[in-house]
Design an enzyme around this catalytic site. Structure first.
Site, PDB file in Angstrom:
ATOM      1  N   HIS A  46       0.656  -0.739  -0.238  1.00 49.68           N
ATOM      2  CA  HIS A  46      -0.054   0.240   0.087  1.00 49.68           C
ATOM      3  C   HIS A  46       0.854   1.516   0.275  1.00 49.68           C
ATOM      4  O   HIS A  46       1.444   0.880   1.129  1.00 49.68           O
ATOM      5  CB  HIS A  46      -1.091  -0.164   1.132  1.00 49.68           C
ATOM      6  CG  HIS A  46      -1.662   1.032   1.486  1.00 49.68           C
ATOM      7  ND1 HIS A  46      -2.205   1.836   0.907  1.00 49.68           N
ATOM      8  CD2 HIS A  46      -1.610   2.194   2.368  1.00 49.68           C
ATOM      9  CE1 HIS A  46      -2.724   2.690   0.504  1.00 49.68           C
ATOM     10  NE2 HIS A  46      -2.383   2.759   2.221  1.00 49.68           N
ATOM     11  N   HIS A  67       0.620   5.618  -0.765  1.00 55.39           N
ATOM     12  CA  HIS A  67      -0.307   6.920  -1.196  1.00 55.39           C
ATOM     13  C   HIS A  67       0.786   7.456  -2.124  1.00 55.39           C
ATOM     14  O   HIS A  67       0.611   8.694  -2.291  1.00 55.39           O
ATOM     15  CB  HIS A  67      -0.142   8.007  -0.800  1.00 55.39           C
ATOM     16  CG  HIS A  67      -1.476   7.203   1.358  1.00 55.39           C
ATOM     17  ND1 HIS A  67      -1.097   8.036   2.088  1.00 55.39           N
ATOM     18  CD2 HIS A  67      -1.866   6.525   1.089  1.00 55.39           C
ATOM     19  CE1 HIS A  67      -1.612   7.429   3.108  1.00 55.39           C
ATOM     20  NE2 HIS A  67      -1.914   6.310   2.578  1.00 55.39           N
ATOM     21  N   ASP A 116      -0.166  -5.518 -20.977  1.00 55.95           N
ATOM     22  CA  ASP A 116       0.656  -6.368 -20.608  1.00 55.95           C
ATOM     23  C   ASP A 116       0.834  -6.711 -18.886  1.00 55.95           C
ATOM     24  O   ASP A 116       0.613  -7.832 -18.526  1.00 55.95           O
ATOM     25  CB  ASP A 116       1.731  -6.148 -20.708  1.00 55.95           C
ATOM     26  CG  ASP A 116       3.116  -5.502 -22.302  1.00 55.95           C
ATOM     27  OD1 ASP A 116       1.940  -6.363 -22.762  1.00 55.95           O
ATOM     28  OD2 ASP A 116       4.204  -5.427 -22.570  1.00 55.95           O
ATOM     29  N   HIS A 154      -8.166   7.258  -1.330  1.00 57.27           N
ATOM     30  CA  HIS A 154      -6.868   7.170  -0.756  1.00 57.27           C
ATOM     31  C   HIS A 154      -5.962   6.497  -1.476  1.00 57.27           C
ATOM     32  O   HIS A 154      -5.599   7.620  -1.798  1.00 57.27           O
ATOM     33  CB  HIS A 154      -7.772   5.879   0.227  1.00 57.27           C
ATOM     34  CG  HIS A 154      -7.301   5.465   1.207  1.00 57.27           C
ATOM     35  ND1 HIS A 154      -7.366   4.022   2.264  1.00 57.27           N
ATOM     36  CD2 HIS A 154      -5.307   5.448   1.501  1.00 57.27           C
ATOM     37  CE1 HIS A 154      -5.928   4.002   2.740  1.00 57.27           C
ATOM     38  NE2 HIS A 154      -5.258   5.007   2.621  1.00 57.27           N
ATOM     39  N   TYR A 193       6.041 -14.201 -20.865  1.00 56.20           N
ATOM     40  CA  TYR A 193       7.031 -13.923 -19.513  1.00 56.20           C
ATOM     41  C   TYR A 193       7.789 -14.245 -18.409  1.00 56.20           C
ATOM     42  O   TYR A 193       8.568 -14.074 -17.280  1.00 56.20           O
ATOM     43  CB  TYR A 193       7.181 -12.674 -19.655  1.00 56.20           C
ATOM     44  CG  TYR A 193       7.841 -11.641 -21.390  1.00 56.20           C
ATOM     45  CD1 TYR A 193       9.261 -11.660 -21.012  1.00 56.20           C
ATOM     46  CD2 TYR A 193       6.529 -11.056 -21.918  1.00 56.20           C
ATOM     47  CE1 TYR A 193       9.465 -10.413 -21.624  1.00 56.20           C
ATOM     48  CE2 TYR A 193       7.010 -10.570 -23.224  1.00 56.20           C
ATOM     49  CZ  TYR A 193       8.333  -9.992 -23.029  1.00 56.20           C
ATOM     50  OH  TYR A 193       9.190  -9.979 -24.395  1.00 56.20           O
TER      51      TYR A 193
HETATM   52 ZN   LIG Z   1      -3.219   4.695   3.416  1.00 54.22          ZN
END
Ligand SMILES: [Zn+2]
Length: 239
Positions: free
Chosen positions: A112, A114, A137, A177, A231
């Site tokens: 995660h 930002h 791709d 977010h 790949y």
């Molecule tokens: Zn966050």
């Protein structure tokens, strides 16, 4: 380490040590690619062969992240007492990571951030259309938007799982977010986090200058198929 430290099977101990080292090191990639500011962002990795994962501690400077201060959690997101790092709190996003590991057994890594351009799309609640071949791709189509969800319960994790289940994309932009990415392991999820910011930036810049040209679905399908198979990426996290 305190005396109440749990004992794991030697193979699991080795796997934990490997994932601790990988997760600590991979946070450096978030810095290198400009995806985070301050102590934001988090990488986690599932421990193969055990119902455990390793995640970053909360509020620790990126310069101070080591394998020993990564935090070992069970799949409910509870810290395993007596293990290295367990005196600290895990990342505030731990519940979301845990929810993904519980509900998506093929996922071995979650990231995660930002990152700026991905968050800009999330702030508009607008999926990133698939208008460049590199995106076909890597993601096999648009980067979807997940629901608006507030930290504190399972709603972020549930939004990630509901959006990405049955979707080719390894990235979701949670509305208002930012991006969460999944992968076959922590490195694969970090790659998706780097790539989603790259395509978010490129498609943003392209649209500033003029209309976007869609790629026909049949071409997206064949690009994705070729890249994923030729790949040699693992099929196990592709749904
Ligand atoms: Zn966050």
């Amino acid at each position: 380490m305190s005396n109440d430290a749990p004992t794991f099977d030697p193979a699991v101990e080795r796997a934990i040590a490997t994932v601790r080292a990988d997760v600590a090191r991979l946070h450096g990639e978030l810095v290198r690619y400009g995806l985070i500011v301050w102590t934001g962002g988090n990488v986690s990795g599932r421990v193969p062969g055990a119902d455990l994962f390793v995640i970053k501690p909360s509020g620790v400077s990126y310069d101070d992240l080591t394998p020993e201060n990564m935090i070992l959690c069970d799949l409910d997101g509870a810290v395993i007492p007596g293990t290295p790092g367990s005196e600290r709190s895990p990342s505030s996003d731990t519940a979301a990571h845990a929810y993904v590991y519980r509900h998506m057994p093929a996922v071995g890594g979650v990231v995660h951030t930002h990152s700026t351009y991905a968050v800009a799309w999330a702030a508009r609640g607008e999926e990133i259309p698939c208008v460049i071949t590199a995106m076909a791709d890597e993601f096999g189509g648009p980067i979807p938007i997940g629901p608006f969800a507030i930290i504190g319960d399972d709603s972020i994790g549930r939004g990630i799982v509901e959006t990405l289940s049955g979707h080719r994309s390894r990235a979701v932009l949670m509305q208002n977010h930012g991006p969460f990415t999944i992968g076959s392991d922590a490195k694969d999820a970090v790659k998706a986090a780097v790539m989603v910011e790259d395509v978010a930036r490129t498609v943003h810049l392209a649209r500033e200058a003029g209309p976007l040209i869609p790629i026909p679905q049949s071409a997206i399908d064949s690009l994705f198929d070729r890249y994923q198979n030729v790949y040699g990426q693992s099929e196990d996290t592709r749904r």
